[in-house]
Enzyme design. Sequence first.
Site, PDB file in Angstrom:
ATOM      1  N   HIS A 196       0.842  -1.203   0.000  1.00  0.00           N
ATOM      2  CA  HIS A 196       0.000   0.000   0.000  1.00  0.00           C
ATOM      3  C   HIS A 196       0.868   1.240   0.000  1.00  0.00           C
ATOM      4  O   HIS A 196       1.739   1.396   0.849  1.00  0.00           O
ATOM      5  CB  HIS A 196      -0.925   0.011   1.227  1.00  0.00           C
ATOM      6  CG  HIS A 196      -2.149  -0.849   1.059  1.00  0.00           C
ATOM      7  ND1 HIS A 196      -3.326  -0.602   1.713  1.00  0.00           N
ATOM      8  CD2 HIS A 196      -2.364  -1.956   0.313  1.00  0.00           C
ATOM      9  CE1 HIS A 196      -4.223  -1.499   1.361  1.00  0.00           C
ATOM     10  NE2 HIS A 196      -3.653  -2.355   0.530  1.00  0.00           N
ATOM     11  N   TYR A 209      -9.176   5.594   7.770  1.00  0.00           N
ATOM     12  CA  TYR A 209      -9.345   5.901   9.195  1.00  0.00           C
ATOM     13  C   TYR A 209     -10.355   7.049   9.268  1.00  0.00           C
ATOM     14  O   TYR A 209     -10.075   8.156   8.846  1.00  0.00           O
ATOM     15  CB  TYR A 209      -8.028   6.364   9.815  1.00  0.00           C
ATOM     16  CG  TYR A 209      -6.954   5.312   9.926  1.00  0.00           C
ATOM     17  CD1 TYR A 209      -6.194   4.915   8.831  1.00  0.00           C
ATOM     18  CD2 TYR A 209      -6.686   4.706  11.156  1.00  0.00           C
ATOM     19  CE1 TYR A 209      -5.201   3.953   8.948  1.00  0.00           C
ATOM     20  CE2 TYR A 209      -5.678   3.735  11.292  1.00  0.00           C
ATOM     21  CZ  TYR A 209      -4.958   3.363  10.167  1.00  0.00           C
ATOM     22  OH  TYR A 209      -3.974   2.412  10.290  1.00  0.00           O
ATOM     23  N   PRO A 234      -4.220   0.295  18.802  1.00  0.00           N
ATOM     24  CA  PRO A 234      -3.940  -0.143  17.423  1.00  0.00           C
ATOM     25  C   PRO A 234      -4.143   0.943  16.358  1.00  0.00           C
ATOM     26  O   PRO A 234      -3.867   0.725  15.194  1.00  0.00           O
ATOM     27  CB  PRO A 234      -4.908  -1.301  17.214  1.00  0.00           C
ATOM     28  CG  PRO A 234      -5.940  -1.152  18.260  1.00  0.00           C
ATOM     29  CD  PRO A 234      -5.313  -0.449  19.405  1.00  0.00           C
ATOM     30  N   LYS A 261       0.978  -0.060  15.200  1.00  0.00           N
ATOM     31  CA  LYS A 261       2.350  -0.172  15.689  1.00  0.00           C
ATOM     32  C   LYS A 261       2.634  -1.416  16.532  1.00  0.00           C
ATOM     33  O   LYS A 261       3.786  -1.782  16.742  1.00  0.00           O
ATOM     34  CB  LYS A 261       2.685   1.063  16.542  1.00  0.00           C
ATOM     35  CG  LYS A 261       2.758   2.343  15.741  1.00  0.00           C
ATOM     36  CD  LYS A 261       3.917   2.333  14.764  1.00  0.00           C
ATOM     37  CE  LYS A 261       3.658   3.225  13.566  1.00  0.00           C
ATOM     38  NZ  LYS A 261       3.974   2.595  12.308  1.00  0.00           N
ATOM     39  N   TYR A 306       3.979   6.577  10.284  1.00  0.00           N
ATOM     40  CA  TYR A 306       3.115   5.440   9.922  1.00  0.00           C
ATOM     41  C   TYR A 306       3.931   4.338   9.228  1.00  0.00           C
ATOM     42  O   TYR A 306       3.751   3.149   9.521  1.00  0.00           O
ATOM     43  CB  TYR A 306       1.983   5.910   9.003  1.00  0.00           C
ATOM     44  CG  TYR A 306       0.876   4.887   8.830  1.00  0.00           C
ATOM     45  CD1 TYR A 306       0.861   4.014   7.749  1.00  0.00           C
ATOM     46  CD2 TYR A 306      -0.155   4.783   9.759  1.00  0.00           C
ATOM     47  CE1 TYR A 306      -0.137   3.063   7.598  1.00  0.00           C
ATOM     48  CE2 TYR A 306      -1.168   3.842   9.622  1.00  0.00           C
ATOM     49  CZ  TYR A 306      -1.145   2.983   8.538  1.00  0.00           C
ATOM     50  OH  TYR A 306      -2.145   2.041   8.392  1.00  0.00           O
TER      51      TYR A 306
HETATM   52  P1  FAS Z   1       1.409 -11.847  21.850  1.00  0.00           P
HETATM   53  O1  FAS Z   1       0.432 -11.479  22.926  1.00  0.00           O
HETATM   54  O2  FAS Z   1       0.968 -11.895  20.437  1.00  0.00           O
HETATM   55  O3  FAS Z   1       2.039 -13.287  22.155  1.00  0.00           O
HETATM   56  C1  FAS Z   1       2.359 -13.650  23.485  1.00  0.00           C
HETATM   57  C2  FAS Z   1       2.263 -15.168  23.574  1.00  0.00           C
HETATM   58  O4  FAS Z   1       2.658 -15.566  24.886  1.00  0.00           O
HETATM   59  C3  FAS Z   1       0.826 -15.667  23.374  1.00  0.00           C
HETATM   60  O5  FAS Z   1       0.798 -16.680  22.403  1.00  0.00           O
HETATM   61  C4  FAS Z   1       0.422 -16.183  24.753  1.00  0.00           C
HETATM   62  O6  FAS Z   1      -0.423 -17.317  24.671  1.00  0.00           O
HETATM   63  C5  FAS Z   1       1.761 -16.550  25.345  1.00  0.00           C
HETATM   64  N1  FAS Z   1       1.763 -16.517  26.818  1.00  0.00           N
HETATM   65  C6  FAS Z   1       1.139 -15.622  27.629  1.00  0.00           C
HETATM   66  N2  FAS Z   1       1.371 -15.935  28.917  1.00  0.00           N
HETATM   67  C7  FAS Z   1       2.170 -17.055  28.927  1.00  0.00           C
HETATM   68  C8  FAS Z   1       2.749 -17.856  29.935  1.00  0.00           C
HETATM   69  N3  FAS Z   1       2.546 -17.577  31.226  1.00  0.00           N
HETATM   70  N4  FAS Z   1       3.504 -18.926  29.579  1.00  0.00           N
HETATM   71  C9  FAS Z   1       3.724 -19.199  28.266  1.00  0.00           C
HETATM   72  N5  FAS Z   1       3.204 -18.484  27.245  1.00  0.00           N
HETATM   73  C10 FAS Z   1       2.431 -17.427  27.582  1.00  0.00           C
HETATM   74  N6  FAS Z   1      -1.469  -4.541  16.725  1.00  0.00           N
HETATM   75  C11 FAS Z   1      -1.531  -3.904  15.536  1.00  0.00           C
HETATM   76  O7  FAS Z   1      -0.487  -3.440  15.053  1.00  0.00           O
HETATM   77  N7  FAS Z   1      -2.727  -3.766  14.882  1.00  0.00           N
HETATM   78  C12 FAS Z   1      -3.892  -4.285  15.389  1.00  0.00           C
HETATM   79  O8  FAS Z   1      -4.942  -4.161  14.791  1.00  0.00           O
HETATM   80  C13 FAS Z   1      -3.871  -4.961  16.611  1.00  0.00           C
HETATM   81  N8  FAS Z   1      -5.010  -5.509  17.139  1.00  0.00           N
HETATM   82  C14 FAS Z   1      -4.937  -6.170  18.341  1.00  0.00           C
HETATM   83  C15 FAS Z   1      -6.091  -6.752  18.938  1.00  0.00           C
HETATM   84  C16 FAS Z   1      -6.014  -7.411  20.172  1.00  0.00           C
HETATM   85  C17 FAS Z   1      -7.256  -8.015  20.792  1.00  0.00           C
HETATM   86  C18 FAS Z   1      -4.788  -7.490  20.856  1.00  0.00           C
HETATM   87  C19 FAS Z   1      -4.680  -8.154  22.218  1.00  0.00           C
HETATM   88  C20 FAS Z   1      -3.645  -6.922  20.280  1.00  0.00           C
HETATM   89  C21 FAS Z   1      -3.719  -6.268  19.021  1.00  0.00           C
HETATM   90  N9  FAS Z   1      -2.589  -5.718  18.426  1.00  0.00           N
HETATM   91  C22 FAS Z   1      -2.621  -5.075  17.242  1.00  0.00           C
HETATM   92  C23 FAS Z   1      -1.321  -5.822  19.053  1.00  0.00           C
HETATM   93  C24 FAS Z   1      -0.772  -7.198  18.770  1.00  0.00           C
HETATM   94  O9  FAS Z   1      -0.665  -7.361  17.377  1.00  0.00           O
HETATM   95  C25 FAS Z   1       0.528  -7.322  19.486  1.00  0.00           C
HETATM   96  O10 FAS Z   1       1.319  -6.153  19.318  1.00  0.00           O
HETATM   97  C26 FAS Z   1       1.316  -8.521  19.056  1.00  0.00           C
HETATM   98  O11 FAS Z   1       0.503  -9.648  19.234  1.00  0.00           O
HETATM   99  C27 FAS Z   1       2.566  -8.558  19.903  1.00  0.00           C
HETATM  100  O12 FAS Z   1       3.156  -9.788  19.754  1.00  0.00           O
HETATM  101  P2  FAS Z   1       3.832 -10.525  21.021  1.00  0.00           P
HETATM  102  O13 FAS Z   1       4.661  -9.547  21.749  1.00  0.00           O
HETATM  103  O14 FAS Z   1       4.421 -11.755  20.473  1.00  0.00           O
HETATM  104  O15 FAS Z   1       2.631 -10.834  22.014  1.00  0.00           O
HETATM  105  C1  PHB Z   2      -6.042  -4.270  10.804  1.00  0.00           C
HETATM  106  O1  PHB Z   2      -6.107  -4.502   9.577  1.00  0.00           O
HETATM  107  O2  PHB Z   2      -6.363  -5.101  11.667  1.00  0.00           O
HETATM  108  C2  PHB Z   2      -5.543  -2.917  11.267  1.00  0.00           C
HETATM  109  C3  PHB Z   2      -4.975  -2.063  10.340  1.00  0.00           C
HETATM  110  C4  PHB Z   2      -4.504  -0.822  10.764  1.00  0.00           C
HETATM  111  C5  PHB Z   2      -4.622  -0.462  12.098  1.00  0.00           C
HETATM  112  C6  PHB Z   2      -5.187  -1.335  13.026  1.00  0.00           C
HETATM  113  C7  PHB Z   2      -5.655  -2.570  12.598  1.00  0.00           C
HETATM  114  O3  PHB Z   2      -4.170   0.758  12.507  1.00  0.00           O
END
Ligand code: FAS
Ligand code: PHB
Length: 389
Positions: free
Chosen positions: A72, A200, A292, A296, A384
Amino acid sequence: MRTQVAIIGAGPAGLLLGQLLHRQGIDTVILERRSADYVLSRIRAGVLESGTVRLLAEAGVDARLRAEGLVHEGFAIGSANRRLRIDLKALTGQTVTVYGQTEVTRDLMEARAKAGLVTVYEAEDVALHDFDGSSPRVSWVQDGVRHDLACDVIAGCDGYHGVSRASVPAGAIQTYERAYPFGWLGVLADVLPCSEELIYASHERGFALCSMRSHTRSRYYVQCAADEDVLAWSDQRFWDELRRRLDPEAAAAVVTGPSIEKSVAPLRSFVAEPLRFGRLLLAGDAAHIVPPTGAKGLNLAASDVHYMSEALVAFFASGRDRDLDDYSTRALARIWKSERFSWWMTTLLHVFPGTNPFDRRMQGADFDYLESSAAARTSLAENYIGLPY
Ligand code: FAS
Ligand code: PHB
């Protein structure tokens, strides 16, 4: 059992770290409390910075990303029925890639399995031991049996609710936090996206985001209450609310269909400092959370892992603890700038309950400034696409 780096968490941070270290000949074991299928079932990030794409290439897991990712060159930001395009390519020379976090995680899982590296899924009661000394270890329970793993370093990649940050003595860590008074209700549906690029949209009813996972799979969000009950939202109610918040052209282009995933995510800004405690290093959501809005979260996890893998390669080459010293400082410098951008985008685009009219006028003035100033658009664009590592 023994390994060089025990990684807690098989999300994108843990898996990417394991892959980068493997390519440098450093042995790792990943302990994940959920099953692989459960990890893959989470629908999260969708936009990759160019730095993240480069890092995935360095990890040797970018083949599908190159084939299926959508490059994009810009996105739209809208308010009060006006839509402004932020031309990332013209303003920064760079682009972003739309490729779901689920697919990044799948690619990393497959590469790890192919390399025959150890990942313990459904590891219960993971505990961290002796990381303030030079012989840390981790333990866990599986099928009722407790296991121990000796290691040189523990990488806490277990997310916001993980055990790693929670294992640090309270006096050794400082946290900074802002909880926003709203959340995002997200829907995934196999329908054509309403626009070729992300939109957005700021609306008096609340924020809305039009995103996608492919040319045939759309990802939409609407701002909702922080404690919104997702069961109160039928698909029809979601589609109607989404269209109310978009400009007429975008609203008319929305293709509706059955949701294949629907969930509410709270919005929070959070940073823990420092990110190193002896032989324990924190990365990703274990260290920080961003709303989100700025896309980032996943990308910050990637830059953390870049810095951590460099520190670990130096440490294992020299055996000197001081080669771990710089990790926290380097990672936090980029983390705080991404926190600022994510907070700014969230403040710009959302309706804050109980906000006073002055704040809404400030949002309008920000839009006017973006519309009238290439410098303002360039500042938004360079954040961004991702600030330099
Ligand atoms: P993660 O949380 O992905 O991974 C951590 C892992 O550790 C998980 O698999 C968990 O099961 C495991 N774990 C936890 N406790 C443990 C324990 N005690 N023992 C062993 N394992 C354990 N970011 C964006 O950029 N755009 C978005 O749209 C966006 N939407 C999101 C929506 C939600 C609901 C959430 C929660 C986050 C969102 N994020 C988004 C942020 C997300 O993408 C995180 O930044 C990303 O998952 C970070 O990756 P990790 O640091 O690996 O953490
Ligand atoms: C998504 O596609 O899930 C998404 C994209 C951009 C954002 C947040 C979420 O800033």
